[in-house]
Design a protein around this motif. Structure first.
Motif, PDB file in Angstrom:
ATOM      1  N   SER A 167       0.801  -1.298  -0.013  1.00  0.00           N
ATOM      2  CA  SER A 167       0.045  -0.034  -0.117  1.00  0.00           C
ATOM      3  C   SER A 167       0.839   1.364  -0.039  1.00  0.00           C
ATOM      4  O   SER A 167       0.474   2.142  -0.609  1.00  0.00           O
ATOM      5  N   VAL A 168       1.982   1.095   0.730  1.00  0.00           N
ATOM      6  CA  VAL A 168       2.862   2.255   0.857  1.00  0.00           C
ATOM      7  C   VAL A 168       3.620   2.518  -0.662  1.00  0.00           C
ATOM      8  O   VAL A 168       3.650   3.596  -1.214  1.00  0.00           O
ATOM      9  N   ARG A 169       3.811   1.633  -1.315  1.00  0.00           N
ATOM     10  CA  ARG A 169       4.499   1.504  -2.533  1.00  0.00           C
ATOM     11  C   ARG A 169       3.556   2.060  -3.669  1.00  0.00           C
ATOM     12  O   ARG A 169       3.881   3.165  -4.449  1.00  0.00           O
ATOM     13  N   GLU A 170       2.126   1.711  -3.627  1.00  0.00           N
ATOM     14  CA  GLU A 170       1.305   2.319  -4.437  1.00  0.00           C
ATOM     15  C   GLU A 170       1.146   3.747  -4.204  1.00  0.00           C
ATOM     16  O   GLU A 170       0.901   4.387  -5.282  1.00  0.00           O
ATOM     17  N   LYS A 171       1.025   4.175  -2.893  1.00  0.00           N
ATOM     18  CA  LYS A 171       0.848   5.683  -2.977  1.00  0.00           C
ATOM     19  C   LYS A 171       2.229   6.284  -3.485  1.00  0.00           C
ATOM     20  O   LYS A 171       2.124   7.403  -3.976  1.00  0.00           O
ATOM     21  N   VAL A 172       3.294   5.884  -3.288  1.00  0.00           N
ATOM     22  CA  VAL A 172       4.783   6.566  -3.602  1.00  0.00           C
ATOM     23  C   VAL A 172       4.708   6.575  -5.461  1.00  0.00           C
ATOM     24  O   VAL A 172       4.706   7.552  -5.989  1.00  0.00           O
ATOM     25  N   LEU A 173       4.044   5.512  -5.884  1.00  0.00           N
ATOM     26  CA  LEU A 173       4.063   5.563  -7.440  1.00  0.00           C
ATOM     27  C   LEU A 173       2.867   6.286  -7.926  1.00  0.00           C
ATOM     28  O   LEU A 173       3.040   6.979  -9.112  1.00  0.00           O
ATOM     29  N   ALA A 174       1.891   6.503  -7.339  1.00  0.00           N
ATOM     30  CA  ALA A 174       0.817   7.500  -7.694  1.00  0.00           C
ATOM     31  C   ALA A 174       1.227   8.847  -7.551  1.00  0.00           C
ATOM     32  O   ALA A 174       0.928   9.633  -8.539  1.00  0.00           O
ATOM     33  N   LYS A 175       2.025   9.182  -6.550  1.00  0.00           N
ATOM     34  CA  LYS A 175       2.689  10.551  -6.519  1.00  0.00           C
ATOM     35  C   LYS A 175       3.673  10.911  -7.851  1.00  0.00           C
ATOM     36  O   LYS A 175       3.596  11.966  -8.237  1.00  0.00           O
ATOM     37  N   LYS A 176       4.329   9.738  -7.982  1.00  0.00           N
ATOM     38  CA  LYS A 176       5.296  10.058  -9.108  1.00  0.00           C
ATOM     39  C   LYS A 176       4.562  10.242 -10.446  1.00  0.00           C
ATOM     40  O   LYS A 176       4.910  11.113 -11.175  1.00  0.00           O
ATOM     41  N   LYS A 177       3.502   9.611 -10.559  1.00  0.00           N
ATOM     42  CA  LYS A 177       2.970   9.521 -11.618  1.00  0.00           C
ATOM     43  C   LYS A 177       2.227  10.765 -11.922  1.00  0.00           C
ATOM     44  O   LYS A 177       2.131  11.466 -13.033  1.00  0.00           O
ATOM     45  N   ALA A 178       1.509  11.373 -10.774  1.00  0.00           N
ATOM     46  CA  ALA A 178       0.990  12.661 -10.880  1.00  0.00           C
ATOM     47  C   ALA A 178       1.902  13.900 -11.124  1.00  0.00           C
ATOM     48  O   ALA A 178       1.540  14.850 -11.840  1.00  0.00           O
ATOM     49  N   ALA A 179       3.135  13.624 -10.647  1.00  0.00           N
ATOM     50  CA  ALA A 179       4.351  14.630 -10.624  1.00  0.00           C
ATOM     51  C   ALA A 179       4.631  14.854 -12.200  1.00  0.00           C
ATOM     52  O   ALA A 179       4.821  15.737 -12.914  1.00  0.00           O
ATOM     53  N   ALA A 180       4.609  13.610 -12.563  1.00  0.00           N
ATOM     54  CA  ALA A 180       5.178  13.548 -14.185  1.00  0.00           C
ATOM     55  C   ALA A 180       4.043  14.066 -14.993  1.00  0.00           C
ATOM     56  O   ALA A 180       4.289  14.637 -16.109  1.00  0.00           O
ATOM     57  N   GLU A 181       2.835  13.934 -14.813  1.00  0.00           N
ATOM     58  CA  GLU A 181       1.574  14.307 -15.642  1.00  0.00           C
ATOM     59  C   GLU A 181       1.798  15.851 -15.342  1.00  0.00           C
ATOM     60  O   GLU A 181       1.357  16.362 -16.439  1.00  0.00           O
TER      61      GLU A 181
END
Length: 214
Positions: free
Chosen positions: A64-78
């Motif tokens: 769950s922690v990993r998914e949150k980190v990846l979601a933040k990275k994806k939002a930053a990239a967009e």
């Protein structure tokens, strides 16, 4: 052995504790028990969503922690991609270059040709010094990128019997004229090596200010 009680007994204002103070200090300075690493989140997993040690890492790898980190990275990239698009829009040119003009074409003809595209700020229209006729190319500066898009869409259109070539971008007049003059000088030479003008007349080569002839 010393008595645990003094002469005053219970009336004595001082403590009569006979326990060893060294034992008390040892009990107070005992080290706390080490925490279980398996219950603590891995720093790399928490910040980057990955860990090089993999299964060998003693710390906790919560999905769950990993998914949150990846979601933040994806939002930053967009968000960064949107910023890049805005920058590209801001960088979009407001000028077009037009080639292949008829020598009889005038600046007014070009203004009428592009008037439906949008407001025109300026037209760079080079002409021959002796005849005053067009040199076959010009630059048009518009007020909006939409006007530039409509103007580029006219690429290949016919004007006064000539098929026009229209490109997006600023007309670097000095650089283009220098290249064009060199091309014409190589192509248009008479037997004496004298440059020839538009109507076949001999034209003297002008000296450029600030440069020495070889």
């Amino acid at each position: 052995k010393k008595s645990a009680t003094g002469k005053l007994g219970a009336d004595c204002p001082f403590s009569h504790d006979t326990s060893n103070p060294a034992e008390n200090t040892k009990e107070s300075t005992t080290k706390p028990q080490a925490k279980d690493k398996s219950q603590t989140d891995c720093i790399n997993w928490k910040n980057k969503g990955k860990c090089r040690k993999g299964d060998k890492c003693p710390y906790k790898h919560d999905e769950s922690v990993r998914e949150k980190v990846l979601a933040k990275k994806k939002a930053a990239a967009e968000g960064s991609s949107k910023d890049d698009r805005k920058k590209d829009k801001n960088r979009q040119s407001l000028s077009v270059r037009v080639f292949g003009l008829n020598y009889d074409t005038t600046e007014d003809d070009m203004r009428k040709f592009f008037e439906h595209c949008g407001p025109i700020m300026e037209i760079t229209f080079p002409t021959f010094e002796d005849s005053g006729r067009s040199k076959g190319y010009c630059g048009v500066l518009f007020t909006s990128p939409k006007a530039v898009e409509q103007a580029v869409a006219l690429d290949g259109s016919e004007l006064q019997g000539r098929w026009l070539q229209i490109q997006e971008g600023k007309m670097f007049l000095r650089k283009w004229e220098s290249v064009e003059n060199e091309r014409k000088e190589k192509r248009m030479k008479d037997d004496d090596g004298q440059a020839v003008g538009e109507y076949g007349q001999k034209v003297k080569k002008r000296r450029k200010h600030g440069f020495k002839d070889d």
